[in-house]
Design an enzyme around this catalytic site. Structure first.
Site, PDB file in Angstrom:
ATOM      1  N   HIS A  64       7.841  95.889  46.516  1.00  0.00           N
ATOM      2  CA  HIS A  64       8.639  95.803  45.260  1.00  0.00           C
ATOM      3  C   HIS A  64       8.320  96.698  44.294  1.00  0.00           C
ATOM      4  CE1 HIS A  64       5.569  93.275  43.747  1.00  0.00           C
ATOM      5  NE2 HIS A  64       5.613  92.431  44.746  1.00  0.00           N
ATOM      6  N   HIS A 115       4.419  97.019  43.243  1.00  0.00           N
ATOM      7  CA  HIS A 115       3.688  97.936  44.306  1.00  0.00           C
ATOM      8  C   HIS A 115       3.866  99.104  43.937  1.00  0.00           C
ATOM      9  CE1 HIS A 115       4.044  94.328  47.269  1.00  0.00           C
ATOM     10  NE2 HIS A 115       2.732  94.461  47.177  1.00  0.00           N
ATOM     11  N   GLN A 148      -6.367  85.988  56.152  1.00  0.00           N
ATOM     12  CA  GLN A 148      -6.472  85.343  54.756  1.00  0.00           C
ATOM     13  C   GLN A 148      -5.477  84.274  54.535  1.00  0.00           C
ATOM     14  OE1 GLN A 148      -5.381  89.439  53.095  1.00  0.00           O
ATOM     15  NE2 GLN A 148      -4.401  88.218  51.509  1.00  0.00           N
TER      16      GLN A 148
HETATM   17  O1  PAF Z   1      -3.032  91.385  47.652  1.00  0.00           O
HETATM   18  C1  PAF Z   1      -2.520  91.592  48.934  1.00  0.00           C
HETATM   19  O2  PAF Z   1      -1.430  92.250  48.982  1.00  0.00           O
HETATM   20  C2  PAF Z   1      -3.891  91.500  49.716  1.00  0.00           C
HETATM   21  O3  PAF Z   1      -4.499  90.396  49.568  1.00  0.00           O
HETATM   22  C3  PAF Z   1      -4.444  92.550  50.094  1.00  0.00           C
HETATM   23  C4  PAF Z   1      -5.363  92.994  49.162  1.00  0.00           C
HETATM   24  C5  PAF Z   1      -3.587  93.930  50.560  1.00  0.00           C
HETATM   25  C6  PAF Z   1      -5.522  92.248  51.460  1.00  0.00           C
HETATM   26  O4  PAF Z   1      -4.662  91.747  52.532  1.00  0.00           O
END
Ligand code: PAF
Length: 282
Positions: A34, A37, A61
């Protein structure tokens, strides 16, 4: 624009750039890009000769499988958006195996306690997953500068700590939160909000702003109680946590100290969508 899915190919491109003495930026993302970014990308393009944007939904994650499954994957749209900033970006969009091989697991890290607070408390293992992927991306890309949004302020603090602990030769560049006109922090999750929740969600930022004003004259626990009561009375939004913390230690504070910077952190459920935000208080 080059879209590279295999790290050996990416490394070749990077070797060439480095042999030409070019500085390299990295914007790590999980896609569903978006304007937030894009602002990181534009800044990174200005400050570096070349730029890698990684697009990878990192499985390690996610502590919630459903969240991982539901996470938007929109590579074609992402590439089209990046193209509006520059055609020279190297996009690294690997499959899980290219990053992890057969062992899709995170390394366990000690980030001096930063990892146990707030997000760490509610998303066990999350920061091990973030640390694992970001360290791996740093190893693959070897960027001079890496850009991270302050919306994930705790993530940013942890990445800075990791870079220091492992002496990784990269400058971590924090970037301000970008907001919708109504104040809602931009997030890849926002597109999944049902209309009534999308309408309700700006309440989060409004409450943070009110908390900031209150923090000027009141004790931190009074502000916290007030915020909690605001969400208790809200028909749609469910507060997971509201914390006022020292920005260095991320410790929740009892009393304000001179010469210390504080931030308010919040996590809220809008239906099944989890939204986070934060605001500098002084
Ligand atoms: O902030 C994010 O989008 C994610 O945590 C990252 C830093 C790309 C790691 O997967």
């Amino acid at each position: 624009m080059k879209i590279i899915t295999v790290q050996s190919e990416l490394k070749k491109e990077i070797e060439l750039l480095k042999s030409q003495g070019k500085t390299l930026g990295l914007v790590p993302t999980m896609g569903a890009l978006h304007q937030g970014h894009l602002s990181l990308v534009k800044r990174a393009l200005k400050e570096n000769d070349a730029l890698v944007v990684s697009i990878f939904v990192n499985p390690t994650q996610f502590n919630n499988t459903e969240d991982l499954v539901q996470y938007p994957r929109t590579l074609e749209r992402d590439v089209a958006l990046l193209q509006t900033a520059s055609d020279a970006i190297l996009v690294y969009a690997p499959e899980v195996a290219d990053v992890y091989g057969e062992d899709v697991a995170s390394v366990h890290y000690d980030f001096g306690g930063l990892e146990h607070k707030m997000e760490g408390q509610f998303r066990p293992g999350h920061f091990d997953g973030v640390g694992t992927i970001v360290k791996r991306l740093f190893e693959i890309v070897t960027p001079d500068y890496a850009y991270f949004g302050e919306k994930d302020f705790q993530q940013l603090a942890i990445i800075k700590k990791m870079v220091k602990n492992f002496k990784i030769p990269v400058v971590v560049v924090p970037c301000e939160i970008l907001r919708e006109e109504n104040g809602l922090a931009m997030s890849s999750r926002n597109v999944r909000l049902k209309p009534e929740y999308a309408e309700a969600a700006p309440f989060i930022y409004k409450t943070l702003q009110d908390a900031k004003v209150m923090f000027g004259t009141e004790r931190a626990n009074k502000v916290t109680e007030w915020v909690e009561s605001q969400f208790e009375n809200h028909p749609l939004l469910k507060l997971e946590y509201f914390v006022i913390a020292d920005i260095q230690t991320l410790e929740t504070i009892e009393n304000k100290l001179e010469n210390t910077l504080y931030r308010a952190f919040v996590a809220v459920y809008a239906d099944d969508i989890r939204l986070i935000d934060n605001l500098a208080l002084n």
